[in-house]
Design an enzyme around this catalytic site. Structure first.
Site, PDB file in Angstrom:
ATOM      1  N   ASP A 126      -8.730  -3.201  -8.222  1.00 51.76           N
ATOM      2  CA  ASP A 126      -8.343  -2.186  -7.233  1.00 51.76           C
ATOM      3  C   ASP A 126      -9.040  -0.871  -7.559  1.00 51.76           C
ATOM      4  O   ASP A 126      -8.813  -0.280  -8.624  1.00 51.76           O
ATOM      5  CB  ASP A 126      -6.825  -1.999  -7.253  1.00 51.76           C
ATOM      6  CG  ASP A 126      -6.305  -1.203  -6.076  1.00 51.76           C
ATOM      7  OD1 ASP A 126      -6.999  -0.278  -5.625  1.00 51.76           O
ATOM      8  OD2 ASP A 126      -5.192  -1.512  -5.611  1.00 51.76           O
ATOM      9  N   CYS A 175       0.855  -1.190   0.000  1.00 53.24           N
ATOM     10  CA  CYS A 175       0.000   0.000   0.000  1.00 53.24           C
ATOM     11  C   CYS A 175       0.898   1.250   0.000  1.00 53.24           C
ATOM     12  O   CYS A 175       1.704   1.425  -0.910  1.00 53.24           O
ATOM     13  CB  CYS A 175      -0.936  -0.072   1.207  1.00 53.24           C
ATOM     14  SG  CYS A 175      -2.176   1.216   1.354  1.00 53.24           S
ATOM     15  N   HIS A 188      -7.819  -3.785  -3.791  1.00 57.28           N
ATOM     16  CA  HIS A 188      -6.757  -3.149  -3.026  1.00 57.28           C
ATOM     17  C   HIS A 188      -6.599  -3.855  -1.677  1.00 57.28           C
ATOM     18  O   HIS A 188      -7.575  -4.186  -1.022  1.00 57.28           O
ATOM     19  CB  HIS A 188      -7.082  -1.667  -2.803  1.00 57.28           C
ATOM     20  CG  HIS A 188      -5.916  -0.880  -2.297  1.00 57.28           C
ATOM     21  ND1 HIS A 188      -4.864  -0.519  -3.099  1.00 57.28           N
ATOM     22  CD2 HIS A 188      -5.634  -0.402  -1.058  1.00 57.28           C
ATOM     23  CE1 HIS A 188      -3.981   0.162  -2.387  1.00 57.28           C
ATOM     24  NE2 HIS A 188      -4.425   0.242  -1.143  1.00 57.28           N
TER      25      HIS A 188
END
Length: 224
Positions: free
Chosen positions: A166, A119, A194
């Protein structure tokens, strides 16, 4: 199980870090957190890398530059707080912390150190690969913001992993990275969103996580 240690960056900033594995391990990695801090998930990743794969691992607490001991929940409030904390930390500060983590591993005799980010940490891993020469290899999972910096050339091999579903990182971003950096290895997992690698999040996708993990381990085994 790992342990908390204290490190000092080049600008004298003192920060906590999670260390796992033995200094005598054959390979070393810096693991870079998500936008939620040194969560149980990130610590579990470090423990797995140490226990199952024989790595010596250090994960710096990047939020310490803004708020010490910040560990946030995987929800909307946690995301917003994480974004607010991130905005208070300069890119130079982040690179100082991951560099200090790499140097700590170097002092234990590891001549080659890799970096693995998730991330927000994926973006930090990209910046570490392009803006420093501290790392022998870098891998990033669902790192947002890389496309905007894809004109920067990495100084080491890089492998990127994205979820095909995502909603934070569009396919146009992935295509931009491919166009600007054809030498970078990119994998897209069609049904993954995600954060697909974190089993504490609703978006966890075991198949994508296991495949990305296998590919990452093979990548680091080649370059470290």
């Amino acid at each position: 199980m790992g342990r908390l240690i204290s490190l000092t960056a080049s600008d004298t900033h003192h920060f906590a870090a999670y260390e796992a594995g033995e200094p005598t391990a054959s390979r070393a990695l810096v693991v870079v957190q998500e936008i939620f801090g040194l969560t149980d998930h990130i610590r579990a990743v470090c423990d797995e890398l140490a226990d199952r794969h024989g790595y010596h691992v250090i994960a710096p607490a990047l939020f310490d530059r803004a708020r010490r001991d910040a560990v946030l929940p995987y929800d909307g409030e946690g995301i917003q707080t994480g974004l607010d904390l991130r905005a208070r930390i300069s890119p130079d500060g982040l690179l100082a912390d991951v560099t200090a983590s790499a140097h700590a591993l170097n002092r234990h005799g590891h001549q080659k150190v890799g970096i693995l980010g998730f991330c927000w940490g994926g973006l930090v891993a990209w910046e570490a690969a392009t803006r420093t020469r501290e790392f022998a290899a870098a891998a990033a999972w669902y790192g947002g913001g890389i496309a905007a910096l894809s004109h920067e050339k990495p100084h080491c091999p890089v492998q990127l992993h994205f979820g095909g579903e995502d909603d934070h990182i569009p396919h146009t971003d992935i295509n931009t990275i491919r166009e600007n950096r054809p030498e970078v290895e990119i994998f897209v997992y069609d049904d993954a969103g995600h954060g697909f690698g974190c089993d504490d999040r609703p978006s966890f996708n075991k198949y994508a996580r296991d495949l990305a993990h296998e590919r990452s381990m093979a990548f680091f085994a080649t370059h470290l």
